[in-house]
Design an enzyme around this catalytic site. Structure first.
Site, PDB file in Angstrom:
ATOM      1  N   GLY A  20       0.942  -1.177  -0.115  1.00  0.00           N
ATOM      2  CA  GLY A  20       0.164  -0.078   0.136  1.00  0.00           C
ATOM      3  C   GLY A  20       0.843   1.247  -0.160  1.00  0.00           C
ATOM      4  N   PRO A 118       6.506 -22.118  -1.181  1.00  0.00           N
ATOM      5  CA  PRO A 118       6.046 -21.199  -0.602  1.00  0.00           C
ATOM      6  C   PRO A 118       6.979 -20.099  -0.008  1.00  0.00           C
ATOM      7  CG  PRO A 118       5.943 -23.119   0.694  1.00  0.00           C
ATOM      8  CD  PRO A 118       6.841 -23.513  -0.281  1.00  0.00           C
ATOM      9  N   HIS A 163      13.408 -12.317  -5.269  1.00  0.00           N
ATOM     10  CA  HIS A 163      12.283 -11.603  -4.493  1.00  0.00           C
ATOM     11  C   HIS A 163      12.895 -10.163  -4.233  1.00  0.00           C
ATOM     12  CE1 HIS A 163       9.317 -11.636  -1.273  1.00  0.00           C
ATOM     13  NE2 HIS A 163      10.002 -10.542  -1.038  1.00  0.00           N
ATOM     14  N   GLU A 164      14.261  -9.951  -4.057  1.00  0.00           N
ATOM     15  CA  GLU A 164      14.644  -8.623  -3.537  1.00  0.00           C
ATOM     16  C   GLU A 164      14.663  -7.716  -4.697  1.00  0.00           C
ATOM     17  OE1 GLU A 164      14.305  -8.023  -0.603  1.00  0.00           O
ATOM     18  OE2 GLU A 164      14.252 -10.099   0.433  1.00  0.00           O
ATOM     19  N   HIS A 167      11.768  -6.048  -5.804  1.00  0.00           N
ATOM     20  CA  HIS A 167      11.246  -5.012  -4.822  1.00  0.00           C
ATOM     21  C   HIS A 167      12.003  -3.694  -5.558  1.00  0.00           C
ATOM     22  CE1 HIS A 167       9.182  -6.497  -1.494  1.00  0.00           C
ATOM     23  NE2 HIS A 167      10.013  -7.233  -0.925  1.00  0.00           N
TER      24      HIS A 167
HETATM   25 ZN   LIG Z   1       9.536  -9.115   0.179  1.00  0.00          ZN
END
Ligand SMILES: [Zn+2]
Length: 203
Positions: A20, A118, A163-164, A167
């Site tokens: 958000g 996961p 994943h990083e 970002h």
């Molecule tokens: Zn993350």
């Protein structure tokens, strides 16, 4: 290895920004060469490492501390092995990863093989989902000593890097997940506690 952190209400935060927050959805800026060894950047990196260890997680990207710059830190300490059963540790292809910091990182996928496992995110607290990631990657960039660094990663470590890196481009794992596998991690406890449970955002 946990360190105490004072709460901060301005970036770089000592907590994780939550989904958000617009900072998680923009493409972060490169760190310019003249800023590379500045006090400001060294301070941000230092804080990223402190937050990573305080929260006992395995990766952090600067936007997660409210800083829209292309910096990531990753670490999978040997002691973390105890948090998983040997079966899970093996199945997820986990391994020890020494503290690795990259400024302006680039990622290269090596090979087509993918694994679905996961995955969670400190910026989406309390939830997880299955995400397909490449098994083998090469990360290059400016390392901790301010010099070019390169790391080849496999399995879970390669997952952390992907994943990083996401970002830094405003991408969150929920954009890549198998939607039907998205779960609230404490759903079972919520039932056994008669609906009472809390998600904490600080530590
Ligand atoms: Zn993350």
């Amino acid at each position: 290895m946990s360190v105490d952190l004072e709460p901060r209400t301005a970036p770089p935060y000592n907590h994780f920004t939550q989904i958000g927050d617009p900072v998680l959805r923009i493409r972060s800026d490169e760190v310019s060469p003249e800023r590379l060894d500045s006090k400001e950047i060294l301070g941000i990196v230092d804080q990223m490492v402190k937050v990573l260890r305080h929260y006992d997680c395995v990766g952090v990207a600067a936007p997660q501390l409210g800083v829209p710059l292309r910096i990531i830190a990753m670490e999978f300490r040997e002691e973390k092995r105890e948090q998983f059963t040997p079966e899970v540790y093996l199945q997820r292809k986990m391994s020890t990863l020494p503290l690795s910091v990259f400024i302006n990182p680039k990622i290269e996928i090596i090979g087509d093989m993918q694994h679905t496992q996961p995955e969670g995110c400190m910026s989406v607290r309390g939830f997880s989902a299955r995400v397909a990631r490449y098994d083998r990657v090469r990360v290059t960039g400016i390392g901790m000593l301010g010099t070019p660094d390169e790391l080849e990663l496999v399995g879970w470590s390669a997952r952390i890097a992907q994943h990083e890196m996401d970002h830094l481009n405003g991408i969150i794992y929920i954009d890549r997940m198998d939607v039907s596998s998205f779960i609230c991690n404490t759903w079972a406890r919520i039932n056994s506690n008669g609906g009472r449970d809390v998600i904490t955002f600080d530590k």
